[in-house]
Design a protein around this motif. Structure first.
Motif, PDB file in Angstrom:
ATOM      1  N   SER A 153       1.028  -1.135  -0.205  1.00 31.09           N
ATOM      2  CA  SER A 153      -0.167   0.015  -0.170  1.00 31.09           C
ATOM      3  C   SER A 153       0.828   1.281   0.121  1.00 31.09           C
ATOM      4  O   SER A 153       1.803   1.210   0.531  1.00 31.09           O
ATOM      5  CB  SER A 153      -0.975   0.046   1.096  1.00 31.09           C
ATOM      6  OG  SER A 153      -0.179   0.035   2.367  1.00 31.09           O
ATOM      7  N   SER A 154       0.484   2.340  -0.944  1.00 29.75           N
ATOM      8  CA  SER A 154       1.028   3.455  -0.664  1.00 29.75           C
ATOM      9  C   SER A 154       0.563   4.556   0.388  1.00 29.75           C
ATOM     10  O   SER A 154      -0.453   4.550   0.859  1.00 29.75           O
ATOM     11  CB  SER A 154       0.924   4.270  -2.022  1.00 29.75           C
ATOM     12  OG  SER A 154       1.501   3.403  -3.056  1.00 29.75           O
ATOM     13  N   GLY A 155       1.453   5.765   0.743  1.00 27.53           N
ATOM     14  CA  GLY A 155       0.979   6.613   1.411  1.00 27.53           C
ATOM     15  C   GLY A 155       0.029   7.679   0.956  1.00 27.53           C
ATOM     16  O   GLY A 155      -0.065   7.595  -0.303  1.00 27.53           O
ATOM     17  N   SER A 156      -0.393   8.624   1.591  1.00 31.79           N
ATOM     18  CA  SER A 156      -1.156   9.547   1.038  1.00 31.79           C
ATOM     19  C   SER A 156      -0.365  10.779   0.382  1.00 31.79           C
ATOM     20  O   SER A 156      -1.038  11.516  -0.214  1.00 31.79           O
ATOM     21  CB  SER A 156      -2.254  10.153   2.021  1.00 31.79           C
ATOM     22  OG  SER A 156      -1.558  10.628   3.347  1.00 31.79           O
ATOM     23  N   LEU A 157       0.853  10.959   0.729  1.00 28.00           N
ATOM     24  CA  LEU A 157       1.816  12.248   0.299  1.00 28.00           C
ATOM     25  C   LEU A 157       2.693  11.683  -0.789  1.00 28.00           C
ATOM     26  O   LEU A 157       3.471  10.841  -0.477  1.00 28.00           O
ATOM     27  CB  LEU A 157       2.611  12.633   1.584  1.00 28.00           C
ATOM     28  CG  LEU A 157       3.480  13.811   1.378  1.00 28.00           C
ATOM     29  CD1 LEU A 157       2.634  15.086   0.715  1.00 28.00           C
ATOM     30  CD2 LEU A 157       4.224  14.294   2.708  1.00 28.00           C
ATOM     31  N   ARG A 158       2.416  12.119  -1.962  1.00 32.02           N
ATOM     32  CA  ARG A 158       3.461  11.932  -2.883  1.00 32.02           C
ATOM     33  C   ARG A 158       4.608  12.776  -2.896  1.00 32.02           C
ATOM     34  O   ARG A 158       4.645  14.049  -3.005  1.00 32.02           O
ATOM     35  CB  ARG A 158       2.723  12.046  -4.348  1.00 32.02           C
ATOM     36  CG  ARG A 158       1.441  11.087  -4.176  1.00 32.02           C
ATOM     37  CD  ARG A 158       0.841  11.370  -5.481  1.00 32.02           C
ATOM     38  NE  ARG A 158       1.440  11.040  -6.634  1.00 32.02           N
ATOM     39  CZ  ARG A 158       1.112   9.614  -7.235  1.00 32.02           C
ATOM     40  NH1 ARG A 158       0.718   8.837  -6.582  1.00 32.02           N
ATOM     41  NH2 ARG A 158       1.579   9.617  -8.315  1.00 32.02           N
TER      42      ARG A 158
END
Length: 453
Positions: free
Chosen positions: A118-123
């Motif tokens: 899963s990826s985080g919310s901040l790119r």
């Protein structure tokens, strides 16, 4: 945790574009693909996706000239033909999350261990700026390393940047793994740049092991990957380290190796038209290395720090070769591994006399610095006379300092190979005992005899 996963999924959905600008392949020139129709939309460094009869091919914008864009592909251009479609994907970004701890990931944030990620919310961009120099904190306190040599002669402090200089086959990777397991840190971020695929597996499962992986994120680009991906490996790892630093955690960053990072940059820079100038490396190499190193170090108030160890492959132990020379000038210390020491079976094969930590003398007490100075005097005396000693040409009693050095040498040599599970205090006590057995007086006794204090 569920909310974080939902935020990451939402961030990915918002990045989906219903339409993308598309150009066409005009020509293929060696490893560079020239694309028409995108010059007014694409930017240097943007990711591209080429669609050909046999599948898809990723790449990066390398040059823009008139109405043409030069694309450097991630793989060879086999199967590419004129008028194939090329889409602009935009600048590369990474969205690290806490779920990345314990995982093996490629430089684009894709899992390499066969499990979903899963990826985080901040790119985050791959090429972030370091914290403002005037606002950064100073170096922090001494960190326990788990190794006697680093807990005494070569201390590592919070936010320090250290170079590990070694030839091939002298135990560099195993030393990095020992530091990954032993150095005090909340999270360890490890960049494996240009390693053989088998070595990536062995390093993760056998050398680092479950204990090391429990707090680590491994970013890997094996030697078969494109120069773009190998170069991006170090940048991606630093981006992940910055994510954890900004959440207030203490991060240990390990890069193996900066030499392969520089070699990958050389391939990309030459394809972009840059001419080699520094013993085969383009002029931009120094800036690439220094920018990467400057992103590590102490953070701002309220954030954590990135303590970094950069390994450098030096051919023939040549510390003056370009990459070693560039990196040594921007670091807070360097550790030199010796092939001669490794060949006689002592690991880690640290040449203490050629190594230095710029955190000293501040990282140690006055009494500890005195112990280190006396030990270095003994090591230096033995090194200067080693040939004569081994040839049997020295007779005891001719030089009191050398007599002490000969008595201390076996214990000191063993000391450098030992673990230090109980920290710097216990390691210094052991070093004091070695000096006392060799005939060196304790600091307090020397001061009384000299009339000081």
């Amino acid at each position: 945790m569920e909310k974080l996963e939902l935020d990451g999924l939402l961030a990915q959905i918002t990045q989906i574009r219903p339409a993308r600008a598309v150009g066409r392949v005009r020509s293929v020139d060696g490893t560079v693909i020239w694309v028409r129709g995108l010059a007014h939309l694409a930017c240097i460094g943007d990711r591209l996706r080429l669609y050909h009869a046999d599948g898809e091919l990723g790449g990066e914008v390398l040059r823009i000239r008139d109405d043409l864009v030069a694309m450097l592909p991630d793989e060879g251009p086999e199967g590419v033909s004129q008028d194939d479609r090329v889409a602009v994907l935009g600048p590369p970004v990474l969205a690290p999350s806490n779920d990345w701890v314990g995982r093996v990931i490629d430089p684009y944030g894709q899992p390499l261990d066969g499990r979903s990620l899963s990826s985080g919310s901040l790119r985050r961009p791959f090429r972030a700026s370091p914290p403002p120099a005037a606002q950064r904190r100073g170096l922090g306190g001494r960190l326990r390393s788990g190794l006697a040599a680093f807990d005494t002669f070569l201390p590592i402090v919070r936010g320090q940047r250290v170079g590990l200089f070694a030839g091939s086959g002298v135990g560099k990777s195993r030393l990095l793994a020992s530091l990954a397991r032993g150095v005090e840190a909340d999270v360890v971020v490890l960049a494996l740049i240009g390693e053989r695929g088998r070595e990536v597996h062995d390093f993760v499962h056998d050398v680092l092991g479950p204990e090391g992986m429990a707090r680590s994120v491994v970013i890997a680009a094996s030697s078969d990957r494109s120069p773009l991906e190998r170069r991006r490996c170090a940048l991606a790892a630093m981006t992940v380290a910055e994510h954890f630093r900004d959440t207030g955690r203490q991060v240990l960053f390990l890069a193996d190796s900066i030499t392969r990072f520089a070699e990958a940059h050389r391939e990309v820079a030459v394809a972009a038209g840059e001419m080699p100038a520094l013993r085969g490396f383009p002029p931009s190499t120094a800036n690439q290395i220094m920018r990467l190193a400057e992103r590590a170090g102490p953070g701002l108030a309220g954030s954590g720090d990135i303590t970094a160890i950069f390994s450098v492959l030096v051919a023939g132990s040549d510390m003056e070769e370009p990459i070693a020379d560039i990196l040594r000038g921007v670091l807070d210390g360097h550790v030199v591994l010796s092939r001669e020491i490794a060949e006689r079976g002592r690991f880690p094969a640290i040449n203490v006399l050629r190594s230095v930590s710029r955190s000293l003398p501040e990282a140690a007490t006055e009494e500890e610095n005195d112990v280190l100075l006396q030990a270095r005097h003994l090591l230096g005396a033995y090194a200067r006379s080693e040939t004569m000693i081994r040839a049997g040409l020295y007779r005891e009693g001719e030089d009191p300092l050398l007599d002490q050095a000969i008595r201390a040498w076996p214990d000191l040599d063993t000391f450098f190979s030992e673990a230090a599970p109980h920290g710097p205090h216990a390691a210094f006590n052991q070093l004091r005992l070695i000096l006392r057995r060799s005939g060196v007086r304790p600091p307090q006794q020397r001061r009384r005899l000299s009339g000081a204090g």
